[in-house]
Write a protein that holds these residues in place. Structure first.
Motif, PDB file in Angstrom:
ATOM      1  N   UNK A   1      38.015  37.259  29.403  1.00  0.00           N
ATOM      2  CA  UNK A   1      37.870  36.314  30.511  1.00  0.00           C
ATOM      3  C   UNK A   1      36.446  36.345  31.064  1.00  0.00           C
ATOM      4  N   UNK A   2      36.190  35.444  31.961  1.00  0.00           N
ATOM      5  CA  UNK A   2      34.872  35.376  32.591  1.00  0.00           C
ATOM      6  C   UNK A   2      34.826  36.239  33.846  1.00  0.00           C
ATOM      7  N   UNK A   3      33.693  36.229  34.510  1.00  0.00           N
ATOM      8  CA  UNK A   3      33.540  37.049  35.709  1.00  0.00           C
ATOM      9  C   UNK A   3      34.419  36.556  36.857  1.00  0.00           C
ATOM     10  N   UNK A   4      34.907  35.329  36.770  1.00  0.00           N
ATOM     11  CA  UNK A   4      35.799  34.810  37.813  1.00  0.00           C
ATOM     12  C   UNK A   4      37.096  35.615  37.854  1.00  0.00           C
ATOM     13  N   UNK A   5      37.588  36.033  36.684  1.00  0.00           N
ATOM     14  CA  UNK A   5      38.809  36.849  36.634  1.00  0.00           C
ATOM     15  C   UNK A   5      38.566  38.204  37.274  1.00  0.00           C
ATOM     16  N   UNK A   6      37.384  38.762  37.054  1.00  0.00           N
ATOM     17  CA  UNK A   6      37.042  40.053  37.661  1.00  0.00           C
ATOM     18  C   UNK A   6      36.988  39.918  39.177  1.00  0.00           C
ATOM     19  N   UNK A   7      36.402  38.826  39.648  1.00  0.00           N
ATOM     20  CA  UNK A   7      36.329  38.582  41.092  1.00  0.00           C
ATOM     21  C   UNK A   7      37.728  38.409  41.680  1.00  0.00           C
ATOM     22  N   UNK A   8      38.569  37.680  40.979  1.00  0.00           N
ATOM     23  CA  UNK A   8      39.952  37.468  41.425  1.00  0.00           C
ATOM     24  C   UNK A   8      40.716  38.789  41.456  1.00  0.00           C
ATOM     25  N   UNK A   9      40.510  39.620  40.439  1.00  0.00           N
ATOM     26  CA  UNK A   9      41.173  40.913  40.390  1.00  0.00           C
ATOM     27  C   UNK A   9      40.703  41.789  41.549  1.00  0.00           C
ATOM     28  N   UNK A  10      39.413  41.770  41.828  1.00  0.00           N
ATOM     29  CA  UNK A  10      38.855  42.555  42.929  1.00  0.00           C
ATOM     30  C   UNK A  10      39.466  42.129  44.266  1.00  0.00           C
ATOM     31  N   UNK A  11      39.614  40.826  44.472  1.00  0.00           N
ATOM     32  CA  UNK A  11      40.228  40.328  45.712  1.00  0.00           C
ATOM     33  C   UNK A  11      41.685  40.755  45.816  1.00  0.00           C
ATOM     34  N   UNK A  12      42.382  40.703  44.686  1.00  0.00           N
ATOM     35  CA  UNK A  12      43.780  41.120  44.668  1.00  0.00           C
ATOM     36  C   UNK A  12      43.899  42.613  44.995  1.00  0.00           C
ATOM     37  N   UNK A  13      42.985  43.432  44.422  1.00  0.00           N
ATOM     38  CA  UNK A  13      43.012  44.866  44.682  1.00  0.00           C
ATOM     39  C   UNK A  13      42.725  45.155  46.157  1.00  0.00           C
ATOM     40  N   UNK A  14      41.784  44.423  46.728  1.00  0.00           N
ATOM     41  CA  UNK A  14      41.465  44.569  48.149  1.00  0.00           C
ATOM     42  C   UNK A  14      42.679  44.217  49.009  1.00  0.00           C
ATOM     43  N   UNK A  15      43.358  43.136  48.669  1.00  0.00           N
ATOM     44  CA  UNK A  15      44.562  42.739  49.409  1.00  0.00           C
ATOM     45  C   UNK A  15      45.655  43.799  49.268  1.00  0.00           C
TER      46      UNK A  15
END
Length: 171
Positions: free
Chosen positions: A19-33
């Motif tokens: 995947x692209x870096x957008x998936x990493x950003x989305x995963x990071x937000x999910x982990x933060x939540x």
């Protein structure tokens, strides 16, 4: 007292390949939540178990609190949350009124009585002397971990399936 979620680097390397870096950003937000959700669960357990607290312990389980632990590193791949309040582990695990390691007597508690309620004041010349005994912990942290592990596992499975589905449809 803190909890740290590890082992995500390898997973993220695999995700980055697919995947692209957008998936990493989305995963990071999910982990933060997820971290925020864990803090809420801990607070709920402190209240539910009626853990003796001056609100300092409860408040320390907030992102941004001076006594709280909250750190994300390497783009959000590691999340550590917890409390730096000195009595956090005593309240969870239980303790004796005498420090067994040093032999120091912790029975004298400075403060004052206001009606039938004792108010702690570290600078007071008055106080109360406790009997030497074992004080049971409330298990608030252990309970919160058990609850969170179930929620996190289901959430991770759902999130991974969603990412896999979106990767499959992007091909």
């Amino acid at each position: 007292m803190s909890v740290e979620m590890k082992g995500l680097k390898e997973f993220m390397k695999q995700v980055e390949k697919a995947a692209n870096s957008e998936a990493k950003k989305e995963f990071s937000l999910w982990l933060e939540a997820s971290g925020m959700e864990f803090l809420e669960i801990i607070q709920d357990e402190i209240i539910r178990t009626e853990t003796v607290d001056t609100r300092r312990l409860l408040n320390s389980f907030n992102r941004g609190d001076n006594d709280g632990v909250w750190s994300m590193s390497e783009g959000g791949l590691t999340l550590a949350v917890g409390s730096n309040v000195s009595y956090a582990s005593f309240a969870n695990d239980g303790h004796t009124t005498v420090d067994l390691d040093s032999g120091k007597d912790r029975r004298w508690v400075p403060g004052r009585w206001v009606g039938d309620r004792f108010e702690y004041d570290k600078n007071a010349e008055t106080g109360m002397l406790l009997k030497v005994k074992w004080v049971d912990g409330s298990g608030y942290w252990d309970n919160a971990m058990a609850i969170f592990e179930k929620i996190f596992e289901k959430s991770l499975e759902k999130r991974l399936q969603g990412w896999l589905d979106s990767l499959g449809s992007a091909r």
